[in-house]
Design a protein around this motif. Structure first.
Motif, short mmCIF file in Angstrom:
data_model
loop_
_atom_site.label_atom_id
_atom_site.label_comp_id
_atom_site.label_asym_id
_atom_site.label_seq_id
_atom_site.Cartn_x
_atom_site.Cartn_y
_atom_site.Cartn_z
N ILE A 1 0.86 -1.19 0.00
CA ILE A 1 0.00 0.00 0.00
C ILE A 1 0.89 1.23 0.00
O ILE A 1 1.77 1.39 0.86
N TYR A 2 0.71 2.09 -0.99
CA TYR A 2 1.42 3.37 -1.02
C TYR A 2 0.57 4.42 -0.34
O TYR A 2 -0.65 4.42 -0.48
N HIS A 3 1.22 5.29 0.40
CA HIS A 3 0.49 6.39 1.02
C HIS A 3 0.81 7.68 0.28
O HIS A 3 1.96 8.11 0.26
N VAL A 4 -0.21 8.22 -0.36
CA VAL A 4 -0.02 9.49 -1.05
C VAL A 4 -0.82 10.53 -0.29
O VAL A 4 -2.03 10.60 -0.41
N GLY A 5 -0.14 11.29 0.54
CA GLY A 5 -0.84 12.19 1.45
C GLY A 5 -1.67 11.33 2.40
O GLY A 5 -1.16 10.42 3.03
N PRO B 1 -3.58 1.05 -2.90
CA PRO B 1 -3.16 -0.35 -2.86
C PRO B 1 -2.60 -0.75 -4.22
O PRO B 1 -3.33 -0.78 -5.20
N ALA B 2 -1.30 -1.02 -4.27
CA ALA B 2 -0.67 -1.39 -5.55
C ALA B 2 -0.69 -2.91 -5.71
O ALA B 2 -0.86 -3.43 -6.81
N LEU B 3 -0.52 -3.62 -4.60
CA LEU B 3 -0.64 -5.08 -4.63
C LEU B 3 -1.65 -5.48 -3.56
O LEU B 3 -1.59 -5.01 -2.44
N GLY C 1 -0.19 -7.33 -18.08
CA GLY C 1 -1.32 -6.74 -17.36
C GLY C 1 -1.42 -5.28 -17.70
O GLY C 1 -0.45 -4.67 -18.17
N PRO C 2 -2.61 -4.72 -17.48
CA PRO C 2 -2.79 -3.31 -17.84
C PRO C 2 -1.96 -2.38 -16.95
O PRO C 2 -1.46 -2.79 -15.91
N SER C 3 -1.83 -1.18 -17.42
CA SER C 3 -1.07 -0.17 -16.70
C SER C 3 -1.66 0.05 -15.31
O SER C 3 -2.88 0.09 -15.16
N GLY C 4 -0.81 0.10 -14.33
CA GLY C 4 -1.27 0.35 -12.96
C GLY C 4 -1.69 -0.92 -12.24
O GLY C 4 -2.19 -0.86 -11.12
N SER C 5 -1.48 -2.08 -12.86
CA SER C 5 -1.92 -3.32 -12.23
C SER C 5 -0.94 -3.81 -11.16
O SER C 5 -1.22 -4.80 -10.50
N GLY C 6 0.21 -3.15 -11.03
CA GLY C 6 1.12 -3.50 -9.94
C GLY C 6 2.33 -4.31 -10.36
O GLY C 6 3.05 -4.84 -9.51
N LYS C 7 2.56 -4.40 -11.66
CA LYS C 7 3.67 -5.24 -12.16
C LYS C 7 5.03 -4.71 -11.65
O LYS C 7 5.84 -5.46 -11.11
N SER C 8 5.25 -3.41 -11.86
CA SER C 8 6.54 -2.84 -11.44
C SER C 8 6.71 -2.92 -9.93
O SER C 8 7.79 -3.21 -9.42
N THR C 9 5.61 -2.67 -9.23
CA THR C 9 5.67 -2.74 -7.77
C THR C 9 6.13 -4.12 -7.32
O THR C 9 6.98 -4.26 -6.43
N LEU C 10 5.58 -5.16 -7.95
CA LEU C 10 5.98 -6.53 -7.63
C LEU C 10 7.49 -6.71 -7.86
O LEU C 10 8.20 -7.27 -7.02
N ASP D 1 11.89 -5.11 -16.68
CA ASP D 1 10.62 -4.36 -16.69
C ASP D 1 10.43 -3.70 -18.05
O ASP D 1 11.05 -2.68 -18.34
N GLU D 2 9.58 -4.30 -18.86
CA GLU D 2 9.35 -3.83 -20.24
C GLU D 2 10.65 -3.55 -20.99
O GLU D 2 10.88 -2.43 -21.44
N PRO D 3 11.50 -4.54 -21.13
CA PRO D 3 12.82 -4.31 -21.74
C PRO D 3 12.73 -3.89 -23.20
O PRO D 3 13.67 -3.31 -23.72
N THR E 1 5.82 -7.26 -19.72
CA THR E 1 5.63 -6.75 -21.08
C THR E 1 4.15 -6.46 -21.33
O THR E 1 3.27 -7.00 -20.66
N HIS E 2 3.90 -5.58 -22.26
CA HIS E 2 2.53 -5.32 -22.71
C HIS E 2 2.24 -6.07 -24.00
O HIS E 2 1.13 -6.09 -24.47
N ASN E 3 3.30 -6.62 -24.54
CA ASN E 3 3.23 -7.13 -25.90
C ASN E 3 3.09 -8.67 -25.91
O ASN E 3 3.98 -9.38 -25.46
N1 LIG Z 1 5.86 5.43 -5.40
C1 LIG Z 1 4.53 5.35 -5.52
N2 LIG Z 1 3.74 6.11 -4.74
C2 LIG Z 1 2.39 6.04 -4.83
N3 LIG Z 1 1.74 5.24 -5.66
C3 LIG Z 1 2.47 4.44 -6.47
C4 LIG Z 1 3.89 4.45 -6.43
N4 LIG Z 1 4.34 3.56 -7.33
C5 LIG Z 1 3.26 3.03 -7.90
N5 LIG Z 1 2.12 3.53 -7.40
C6 LIG Z 1 0.76 3.16 -7.75
O1 LIG Z 1 0.64 1.76 -7.59
C7 LIG Z 1 -0.13 1.22 -8.64
C8 LIG Z 1 0.70 0.15 -9.37
O2 LIG Z 1 1.78 0.78 -10.03
P1 LIG Z 1 2.83 -0.03 -10.89
O3 LIG Z 1 3.88 0.94 -11.32
O4 LIG Z 1 3.27 -1.20 -10.12
O5 LIG Z 1 1.96 -0.49 -12.12
P2 LIG Z 1 2.45 -1.18 -13.47
O6 LIG Z 1 1.63 -2.40 -13.60
O7 LIG Z 1 3.91 -1.33 -13.50
O8 LIG Z 1 2.00 -0.14 -14.56
P3 LIG Z 1 2.69 0.23 -15.97
O9 LIG Z 1 2.29 -0.83 -16.90
O10 LIG Z 1 2.09 1.54 -16.32
O11 LIG Z 1 4.14 0.29 -15.74
C9 LIG Z 1 -0.52 2.37 -9.53
O12 LIG Z 1 -1.83 2.78 -9.18
C10 LIG Z 1 0.46 3.44 -9.20
O13 LIG Z 1 -0.11 4.71 -9.35
#
Ligand SMILES: Nc1ncnc2c1ncn2[C@@H]1O[C@H](COP(=O)(O)OP(=O)(O)OP(=O)(O)O)[C@@H](O)[C@H]1O
Ligand SMILES: [Mg+2]
Lengths: 364, 226
Positions: free
Chosen positions: B16-20, B25-27, B44-53, B171-173, B204-206
């Motif tokens: 869980i990211y805290h923005v203010g 919830p990213a994962l 997975g679609p953008s914002g689905s949490g791939k990078s966070t993982l 990550d999306e090489p 990847t998105h592809n």
């Molecule tokens: N440092 C951060 N602070 C706050 N929220 C974040 C942070 N990093 C990611 N998020 C949020 O967490 C969620 C998952 O982000 P993440 O970057 O993991 O998605 P992603 O699947 O990699 O997307 P993309 O395909 O666009 O790269 C998104 O809603 C994003 O806005």
């Protein structure tokens, strides 16, 4: 490898690196010049005091040794000095401040030459009238005065009658009777010099004189010149500390700003380094090394600049200020530059070290 | 592929990211098991949490809840310093934006990774062979800006592998590459996986890119879909 990274970073931002190093350089020059002038002026005073060729120096009670202000003794006391055993000649001078650290010195030319030997005239010759003025070569050079020119001192016009080699007693000489009358010191002198038949008897002569002149300051010339050091000039030490303090503040601000912008610009790079396994101390070390390199480069620039400042002072205003190169202060200046720079790097360095790697990598 | 203990096991990962005052919830509970030597694609679609993982698996971030084990090491028990160590020894990152250090040449980018990986050995003959296979051995003394995107990404792959990491996280090489360069990079990743058994996780998105992997997992809204 880290050194390579540090060097490439500095090279990459050439102009800023150069400007920051130059700022540190100016700070170093400032310190070296202030110390160089202090020491140059003291050394010049020593040279001139020794240049008289006397063995004993006497000043009346209550006067400051350095400025000679505040008290005087009667001319007649010279007769008393001459009667002392081993004393071959005695000469009195009247020293009047004319602004800043400059003074004009009244002498009885025959009396003075009898003690000190003839002046080395570069042009002109001795006093021909009461309003004549002898100047030394540095004063002549700085003010571009030639024999026959008029110089106004304390609202009185003097005619330059001779230009002498520098290094004997003073820079501006006028007939003592003229100066005594103009300044309300008729029959008074501010210091006296004694020449002995045997310099080995100096201590004995001083001891004998002190018996009858308890409140007088009576010193051998070597004791006298040893008083020309930084500690004896009121405020000089404090002034040097202020300059050092100022340059630390400047160095701190310049390096702080440079490193701060540099860290901000490199947010992404710092994130990369962290992803590669760099720990916060690793990042801090990089910043510190960059800072040290800046400080060292700045120091080198400062040394070079200080030679320039030294040459400039000595060619333009040597009659007022004399400057020397103070090699023993080079390491001190380096230390100051390093301390100031490291202080400046503390905040940017901590910030870089604590930077969140993910945010940094997301940074555009 | 071996049937030995998985190199990555994640159980109920939450982040869980805290923005203010807002909680993002990213994962929302990700469980994943990756056998040693697998080439896994994550889509997975953008914002689905791939990078966070990836950031959690790579020790760049810590999870809010759940557990992860990488090559036998339990990440949830690690301090910041331990996670730095994990990055040094077990993980190689490849990013969409290459992320080479712009002031250093290709070879110095690789050497600095070695330096921070506390890897004091000279580059091995195998690594030189790898550089040849990546087709960058003649470009090693160039700075990144003098190289094409494809070349930069291949340098980034070499850099990620120089310390022999247990897992390579990409990550999306190919996200910034044209088709031709994408294919080169994907072939290289597959070759690495086949020849040296490198475990690779690739976002990847592809779908074409995902087809190079043994297996594809899908993510949506911070979860892995079955
Ligand atoms: N440092 C951060 N602070 C706050 N929220 C974040 C942070 N990093 C990611 N998020 C949020 O967490 C969620 C998952 O982000 P993440 O970057 O993991 O998605 P992603 O699947 O990699 O997307 P993309 O395909 O666009 O790269 C998104 O809603 C994003 O806005
Ligand atoms: Mg992403």
């Amino acid at each position: 490898m880290i050194n390579r990274l540090v060097l490439e970073n500095l090279k990459h931002r050439r102009l800023r690196t150069l400007l920051s190093a130059l700022s540190i350089g100016f700070q170093v020059t400032m310190i070296l010049t202030v110390v160089g002038i202090s020491r140059g002026m003291l050394e010049d005073s020593v040279t001139r005091a020794r240049g008289v060729g006397a063995d004993v120096w006497i000043k009346p009670p209550g006067a400051s040794a350095i400025t000679l202000s505040g008290a005087s003794m009667p001319v007649k006391i010279l007769e008393y000095f001459r009667k002392q055993e081993h004393v071959t000649s005695a000469a009195g001078t009247l020293v009047i401040p004319i602004g800043g650290v400059s003074t004009v010195t009244g002498i009885d030319l025959d009396q003075f030459i009898a003690l000190s030997g003839q002046f080395k005239y570069l042009s002109g010759g001795s006093f021909a009238g009461p309003d004549d003025l002898i100047i030394d070569e540095w004063y002549a050079q700085q003010t571009k005065k030639k024999v026959g020119d008029i110089v106004s001192i304390l609202n009185h016009d003097y005619r330059v009658c001779g230009i002498v080699e520098a290094g004997k007693l003073a820079r501006l000489f006028v007939p003592i009777t003229t100066l005594q009358e103009l300044t309300g010191n008729t029959g008074k002198i501010s210091q006296a010099y004694l020449k002995l038949s045997d310099p080995g008897k100096t201590e004995a002569v001083i001891a004998a004189l002190k018996k009858n002149l308890e409140d007088y300051t009576i010193l051998s010339i070597e004791e006298f010149v040893s008083m020309f050091n930084v500690n004896n000039i009121p405020g000089l030490r404090a002034f040097i500390y202020v300059i050092i303090g100022l340059s630390i503040v400047i160095g701190f601000l310049v390096v702080g700003l440079t490193m701060y912008t540099s860290v901000l610009e490199r947010t992404r790079e710092i994130g990369i380094l962290k992803a590669l396994g760099a720990s916060p101390p690793d990042i801090l070390r990089i910043i510190v090394r960059e800072t040290l390199l800046l400080a060292f480069g700045g120091w080198l620039a400062g040394l070079a600049l200080s030679f320039g400042a030294n040459a400039l002072i000595n060619s333009l205003i040597r009659a007022n200020l004399q400057s020397v190169i103070v090699v023993d202060w080079w390491p001190i200046a380096l230390l100051i530059a390093v301390v100031a720079s490291l202080l400046g790097a503390v905040y940017p360095g901590m910030r870089a070290a604590r930077q969140d790697a993910i945010e940094a990598l997301a940074y555009e | 592929m071996s049937s030995a203990a998985p190199i990555i096991t994640a159980e109920g990962l939450k982040k869980i990211y805290h923005v203010g005052d807002v909680e993002v919830p990213a994962l929302r509970g990700v469980s994943l098991s990756v056998p040693r030597g697998e080439f896994l694609a994550i889509v997975g679609p953008s914002g689905s949490g791939k990078s966070t993982l990836f950031h959690i698996l790579g020790g760049l971030a810590s999870p809010t809840a759940g557990s992860v084990t990488i090559d036998g090491e339990d990440l949830t028990k690690l301090t910041d310093a331990d996670r730095t160590n994990l990055r040094r020894r077990k993980v190689g990152f490849v990013f969409q934006k290459y992320n080479l250090l712009p002031t250093l040449s290709a070879i110095d980018n690789i050497r600095i990774a070695q330096h921070f990986g506390r890897n004091k050995e000279a580059l091995s003959p195998q690594f030189h062979t790898l550089l040849k296979e990546l087709g960058i051995h003649h470009r090693l003394h160039h700075k990144p800006r003098a190289m094409s995107g494809g070349e930069q990404q291949r340098v980034a792959i070499a850099r990620a592998l120089v310390n022999n990491p247990a897992i390579l996280l990409a990550d999306e090489p190919t996200g910034n590459l044209d088709t031709e360069n994408s294919e080169i990079v994907l072939h290289l990743l597959r070759d690495l996986n086949q020849k040296i058994g490198q475990t690779i996780l690739m976002i990847t998105h592809n779908p074409e890119a995902a087809a190079y992997a043994h297996r594809t997992v899908h993510m949506r809204d911070g979860r892995i879909l079955d």
